[in-house]
Motif scaffolding. Structure first.
Motif, PDB file in Angstrom:
ATOM      1  N   ALA A   1    -115.029  22.231 -30.654  1.00 36.07           N
ATOM      2  CA  ALA A   1    -115.104  22.441 -32.098  1.00 36.07           C
ATOM      3  C   ALA A   1    -114.666  21.173 -32.811  1.00 36.07           C
ATOM      4  O   ALA A   1    -113.991  20.321 -32.237  1.00 36.07           O
ATOM      5  CB  ALA A   1    -114.219  23.615 -32.518  1.00 36.07           C
ATOM      6  N   VAL A   2    -115.065  21.064 -34.052  1.00 34.51           N
ATOM      7  CA  VAL A   2    -114.628  19.920 -34.857  1.00 34.51           C
ATOM      8  C   VAL A   2    -113.128  20.033 -35.078  1.00 34.51           C
ATOM      9  O   VAL A   2    -112.633  21.033 -35.587  1.00 34.51           O
ATOM     10  CB  VAL A   2    -115.356  19.898 -36.206  1.00 34.51           C
ATOM     11  CG1 VAL A   2    -114.850  18.738 -37.049  1.00 34.51           C
ATOM     12  CG2 VAL A   2    -116.855  19.775 -35.992  1.00 34.51           C
ATOM     13  N   SER A   3    -112.394  19.019 -34.662  1.00 34.59           N
ATOM     14  CA  SER A   3    -110.939  19.040 -34.792  1.00 34.59           C
ATOM     15  C   SER A   3    -110.459  17.697 -35.309  1.00 34.59           C
ATOM     16  O   SER A   3    -111.229  16.739 -35.433  1.00 34.59           O
ATOM     17  CB  SER A   3    -110.284  19.341 -33.434  1.00 34.59           C
ATOM     18  OG  SER A   3    -110.492  18.262 -32.537  1.00 34.59           O
ATOM     19  N   GLY A   4    -109.160  17.646 -35.585  1.00 25.85           N
ATOM     20  CA  GLY A   4    -108.590  16.392 -36.045  1.00 25.85           C
ATOM     21  C   GLY A   4    -108.739  15.275 -35.037  1.00 25.85           C
ATOM     22  O   GLY A   4    -108.810  14.093 -35.398  1.00 25.85           O
ATOM     23  N   THR A   5    -108.814  15.642 -33.744  1.00 26.62           N
ATOM     24  CA  THR A   5    -108.977  14.632 -32.707  1.00 26.62           C
ATOM     25  C   THR A   5    -110.283  13.873 -32.880  1.00 26.62           C
ATOM     26  O   THR A   5    -110.332  12.647 -32.727  1.00 26.62           O
ATOM     27  CB  THR A   5    -108.942  15.300 -31.317  1.00 26.62           C
ATOM     28  OG1 THR A   5    -107.724  16.016 -31.178  1.00 26.62           O
ATOM     29  CG2 THR A   5    -109.047  14.257 -30.220  1.00 26.62           C
TER      30      THR A   5
ATOM     31  N   VAL B   1    -114.414  22.122 -41.074  1.00 25.94           N
ATOM     32  CA  VAL B   1    -114.557  20.673 -40.931  1.00 25.94           C
ATOM     33  C   VAL B   1    -113.630  19.947 -41.903  1.00 25.94           C
ATOM     34  O   VAL B   1    -112.998  18.946 -41.552  1.00 25.94           O
ATOM     35  CB  VAL B   1    -116.021  20.257 -41.147  1.00 25.94           C
ATOM     36  CG1 VAL B   1    -116.157  18.743 -41.099  1.00 25.94           C
ATOM     37  CG2 VAL B   1    -116.912  20.910 -40.105  1.00 25.94           C
ATOM     38  N   VAL B   2    -113.550  20.447 -43.131  1.00 26.31           N
ATOM     39  CA  VAL B   2    -112.641  19.849 -44.112  1.00 26.31           C
ATOM     40  C   VAL B   2    -111.201  19.945 -43.609  1.00 26.31           C
ATOM     41  O   VAL B   2    -110.406  19.006 -43.722  1.00 26.31           O
ATOM     42  CB  VAL B   2    -112.787  20.548 -45.481  1.00 26.31           C
ATOM     43  CG1 VAL B   2    -111.765  20.016 -46.464  1.00 26.31           C
ATOM     44  CG2 VAL B   2    -114.194  20.340 -46.024  1.00 26.31           C
ATOM     45  N   ARG B   3    -110.855  21.108 -43.018  1.00 30.83           N
ATOM     46  CA  ARG B   3    -109.522  21.275 -42.439  1.00 30.83           C
ATOM     47  C   ARG B   3    -109.282  20.269 -41.322  1.00 30.83           C
ATOM     48  O   ARG B   3    -108.224  19.635 -41.257  1.00 30.83           O
ATOM     49  CB  ARG B   3    -109.381  22.706 -41.918  1.00 30.83           C
ATOM     50  CG  ARG B   3    -108.081  23.001 -41.191  1.00 30.83           C
ATOM     51  CD  ARG B   3    -108.267  23.009 -39.692  1.00 30.83           C
ATOM     52  NE  ARG B   3    -109.231  24.009 -39.290  1.00 30.83           N
ATOM     53  CZ  ARG B   3    -109.768  24.047 -38.073  1.00 30.83           C
ATOM     54  NH1 ARG B   3    -109.477  23.130 -37.186  1.00 30.83           N
ATOM     55  NH2 ARG B   3    -110.654  24.988 -37.765  1.00 30.83           N
ATOM     56  N   ALA B   4    -110.266  20.107 -40.442  1.00 33.91           N
ATOM     57  CA  ALA B   4    -110.115  19.161 -39.343  1.00 33.91           C
ATOM     58  C   ALA B   4    -109.984  17.730 -39.864  1.00 33.91           C
ATOM     59  O   ALA B   4    -109.191  16.937 -39.344  1.00 33.91           O
ATOM     60  CB  ALA B   4    -111.314  19.269 -38.401  1.00 33.91           C
TER      61      ALA B   4
ATOM     62  N   GLY C   1    -107.741  29.270 -36.652  1.00 32.15           N
ATOM     63  CA  GLY C   1    -108.019  27.867 -36.399  1.00 32.15           C
ATOM     64  C   GLY C   1    -107.191  26.947 -37.273  1.00 32.15           C
ATOM     65  O   GLY C   1    -106.711  25.898 -36.819  1.00 32.15           O
ATOM     66  N   PHE C   2    -107.006  27.321 -38.537  1.00 30.04           N
ATOM     67  CA  PHE C   2    -106.182  26.534 -39.441  1.00 30.04           C
ATOM     68  C   PHE C   2    -104.734  26.513 -38.969  1.00 30.04           C
ATOM     69  O   PHE C   2    -104.072  25.469 -38.952  1.00 30.04           O
ATOM     70  CB  PHE C   2    -106.287  27.129 -40.848  1.00 30.04           C
ATOM     71  CG  PHE C   2    -105.470  26.404 -41.887  1.00 30.04           C
ATOM     72  CD1 PHE C   2    -105.597  25.045 -42.061  1.00 30.04           C
ATOM     73  CD2 PHE C   2    -104.588  27.097 -42.693  1.00 30.04           C
ATOM     74  CE1 PHE C   2    -104.860  24.368 -43.029  1.00 30.04           C
ATOM     75  CE2 PHE C   2    -103.833  26.443 -43.655  1.00 30.04           C
ATOM     76  CZ  PHE C   2    -103.977  25.079 -43.828  1.00 30.04           C
ATOM     77  N   ALA C   3    -104.237  27.674 -38.568  1.00 30.16           N
ATOM     78  CA  ALA C   3    -102.854  27.749 -38.094  1.00 30.16           C
ATOM     79  C   ALA C   3    -102.666  26.924 -36.827  1.00 30.16           C
ATOM     80  O   ALA C   3    -101.673  26.186 -36.686  1.00 30.16           O
ATOM     81  CB  ALA C   3    -102.480  29.214 -37.838  1.00 30.16           C
TER      82      ALA C   3
END
Length: 775
Positions: free
Chosen positions: A249-253, A297-300, A342-344
């Motif tokens: 999934a789209v993540s901060g990584t 995606v914005v969260r990531a 997912g946000f948590a």
């Protein structure tokens, strides 16, 4: 805490003011969306009183005022959005199940799914622009979920389409309704230039690895931009079990790798200071466009930006402040994120990496190179921070996640960056793009090998009680580990010894504590949305009734029970959620025969069963109505189907399910397959009434049940095999009410995992794996 270094110790203390600001905003969003309005009013009054009290005492109040303002801002944003959604014409029409025509803008990529009877359909999110229903045209912008034919799969994000269909209420609070439509889409306008450019780049990334094997061909686009539509189900399960799901999934990584590489190139080109800020901001915007402008995606992107800040000068201090600000801004932007697991998980992982990883890295650097210390400390910190929430969601704790992430980490960066580079160069030259993407595919193949090997370990994950007490206990355990682990990691001998113990625990197949429970008669395996029933015949033997949708979880369930021989496999009917896991039953076990229903439908299931059985040299026989068998501790009789399904049957395969009445250890169990209400009524007429102590509920708890059959059984317990958050709403509320009225205790695999029916001293009980469900 101030966040400043003390002159004596030189140690940095975490400044919790910004994270507290984010936590208060989060609580406010949850309260606004879930709690009555008077609770918000009471909280506001109490907050004002507390601030006034501190001010009279001459204490600092600025932080409290900031918390109160943030809470009010997020709560007001959530209430306004919820009210606008609730009062919209779309929700009113959805409540009336109205037929409508609408113009909508596509807000997410269409996803192909398989529904009941293996029928395919497409789902995507959209925002209405106009809706006509009950003779009135409304200009209204409201989020909806669209369910459409597979012909809609090629629809592009940002397109505007006209459609006709029927509105229904949504089961989630962030949608005004669910709009079902038939026929091909009528496209009014195509996406804008920016989205078209992003689409071309996503297509180029897929083309750059299209010549490779299926695994890398699907994984590289998932790593680059979250495009996981081509991931095989078995590979996705391996990633989930090994704790590598975040890579799909789209993540901060993803953002950290892509934008970090962009910043390195900019520095190499001579860009400095504010120029790097501009490059970084453009990189974040470009990443969001590439990965889709969806809330996840914005969260990531926000969490990835926090990670980039954390990597800079005074990174931990600045990253901590940025984390609190990011949570606040995201919740103002989309209060529904407060309800997203997912946000948590993203926020917890980022906090763990910011607060725990640097200290553990520094201690490991006393005896390890820096790059090794960072490779160990970062996934370890993220895993410790997220473990309680993951256990609450999945009911299990991964034992291989840290090891898997450690092994996969060196390949993630090259696979992501080179995959993107291949896509970019592929826009200019297809050949050049494919050449550059070759190492990305190699790296992806290594990640896949790590996921598969770790998932196949005997103790890849253990079940954990998902109730409040279990999660509180696990949270306390994780906090304790976080406190003591730094001191342990500084000592080479202790760390290596702990590593050896972990490796042995993973490689040696140790039994789950207390599993299977003493006196077990039947186990309903937690295999997702399907059936996989194991009947204990004693001495490592079992009769298996249905094999679920996937071989891997079925195989693992039998391993946990110590089953080495299966004299008979009964497949109640040929739907995929009952037969696709057959290979997992046959793998490494002695199997005598496979018995099937008389109706060879659907043909895809028939061919799969015949092929799998033929490869293992196992005969396929038909279960005959009325036949009785005895095996060890078991006696059973086939009580249905007594005749072919009627022409009025809505699902002939379901109504042709083999139904077994089983006796063992002095109790009777009725295993219903997927029979619908009409065939259940026929069963009742054929038998003149059945009695059973335990009911395996038909069709995963659908609403199509015969009340007279259920009430007449006299059962004390019912077992429902259903998948977590399945698309069918199983078990149905009407069924749960029927079982409750009949005073039948209910146990569900989607809540308790594997379920074991036991007999102890003549008393029937049902145990969930790791917890007691009902006495």
């Amino acid at each position: 805490m101030t966040g400043r270094s003390g002159p004596a110790t030189g140690r940095w203390r975490i400044d919790l003011r910004a994270p507290a600001l984010g936590a208060v905003a989060w609580c406010a969003a949850l309260a606004a969306l879930l709690a009555p309005s008077w609770i918000l009013l009471v909280a506001l009054v109490l907050g004002c009183l507390r601030i006034a009290q501190r001010r009279r005492r001459g204490l600092e109040v600025l932080n409290r005022v900031a918390w109160l303002v943030a809470a009010c801002g997020v709560a007001v944003s959530a209430l306004l959005r919820a009210e606008a959604l609730h009062d919209s014409a779309v929700e009113t029409l959805a409540g009336q199940h109205a037929a409508v025509t609408a113009r909508v803008a596509v807000a997410s990529d269409p996803v192909l799914r398989s529904g009941r009877f293996e029928q395919q359909y497409v789902v995507f999110r959209a925002r209405t622009e106009s809706v006509t229903g009950r003779g009135v045209r409304h200009r209204v912008r409201a989020p909806v979920l669209v369910i459409a034919d597979p012909t809609w799969r090629g629809l592009r994000l940002g397109s505007r389409v006209d459609l006709a269909g029927r509105l229904q209420r949504s089961a989630t609070r962030d949608l005004a309704g669910v709009l079902s439509t038939r026929g091909p889409p009528v496209v009014v306008s195509r996406p804008g230039p920016w989205l078209r450019g992003a689409d071309r780049l996503r297509t180029s990334v897929r083309d750059a690895v299209s010549q490779h094997a299926a695994g890398p061909r699907a994984l590289v686009p998932a790593l680059v931009d979250g495009d996981d539509g081509g991931m095989p189900d078995d590979l996705t399960d391996d990633f989930r079990t090994s704790g590598l799901t975040h890579l799909l999934a789209v993540s901060g990584t993803n953002l950290t790798l892509v934008v970090g590489c962009l910043l390195l190139l900019a520095r190499w080109a001579g860009v400095r200071a504010r120029g790097l800020v501009v490059v970084g901001a453009l990189g974040v915007v470009g990443f969001v466009l590439l990965a889709r402008t969806e809330p996840s995606v914005v969260r990531a992107a926000a969490m990835g930006s926090v990670g980039l800040i954390g990597m800079g000068h005074h990174g931990r201090r600045r990253g901590t402040r940025a984390l609190g600000a990011a949570v606040l801004l995201l919740l103002l932007f989309d209060p529904w994120l407060s309800l997203s697991p997912g946000f948590a998980l993203s926020a917890l992982a980022t906090a763990g990496i910011l607060w725990l990883a640097p200290g553990w890295r520094d201690r490991l650097m006393r005896w390890l190179p820096r790059w090794v210390a960072e490779a160990v400390s970062v996934p370890l910190a993220a895993q410790i921070a997220c473990t309680p929430l993951v256990a609450a969601i999945s009911g299990q704790v991964s034992l291989v996640a840290v090891v898997a992430n450690l092994l996969a980490a060196p390949a993630v960066g090259p696979a992501t960056v080179l995959g993107l580079a291949g896509g970019v160069l592929g826009l200019v030259s297809e050949v050049l793009g494919r050449v550059v993407a070759v190492p990305a595919a190699w790296c992806a193949q290594w990640i896949i090998a790590v996921a598969a090997r770790c998932a196949d370990l005997p103790v890849a994950a253990v079940g954990w009680p998902a109730g409040p007490l279990g999660i509180v206990a696990l949270t306390v355990l994780c906090v304790a580990i976080a406190f003591v682990l730094g001191a342990l990691l500084a000592r080479r001998t202790i760390t290596l010894a702990l590593g050896v113990v972990m490796v042995v625990a993973l490689l040696v197949p140790l039994p789950s504590p207390g599993w299977p429970p003493r006196g077990w008669v039947m186990v309903a395996c937690d295999i997702g949305q399907g059936d996989g029933i194991v009947l204990n015949a004693g001495e490592g033997r079992a009769v298996v009734v249905d094999a679920g949708p996937d071989p891997t979880p079925m195989d693992r369930c039998l391993d946990r029970l110590g089953i080495v021989e299966v004299p008979v496999v009964v497949l109640t009917h040929f739907h995929a959620d009952h037969v696709n896991g057959l290979e997992g039953v046959l793998d490494g076990r002695r199997v005598g025969a496979v018995e099937v229903t008389s109706l060879a439908d659907p043909l895809s299931g028939v061919r799969l069963v015949e092929a799998v059985a033929a490869r293992s040299g196992v005969p396929v026989l038909r279960a005959a109505y009325g036949e009785s068998r005895r095996l060890g501790l078991l006696d059973w009789q086939v009580v249905a189907p007594s005749r072919p399904p009627s022409q009025a049957s809505e699902s002939p395969p379901n109504d042709s399910s083999v139904v077994l009445l089983v006796q063992s250890r002095g109790i009777r169990l009725l295993l219903m397959g997927d029979e619908e209400d009409a065939s259940q009524a026929q069963l009742l007429r054929d038998t003149g009434g059945l009695r059973a102590d335990v009911l395996k509920v038909a069709h995963h708890g659908s609403a199509r049940q015969d009340p007279d059959l259920i009430r007449g059984l006299g059962a004390s317990h019912a077992v429902i095999s259903a998948g977590v958050d399945n698309d069918y709403g199983h078990p149905a509320p009407s069924l749960m009410a029927l079982l409750r009225d009949a005073r039948i205790r209910v146990a569900r695999t989607d809540r308790e995992g594997d379920l074991a029916v036991t007999v102890r001293d003549g008393t029937v009980g049902v145990h969930g794996r790791g917890s007691r469900v009902s006495p």
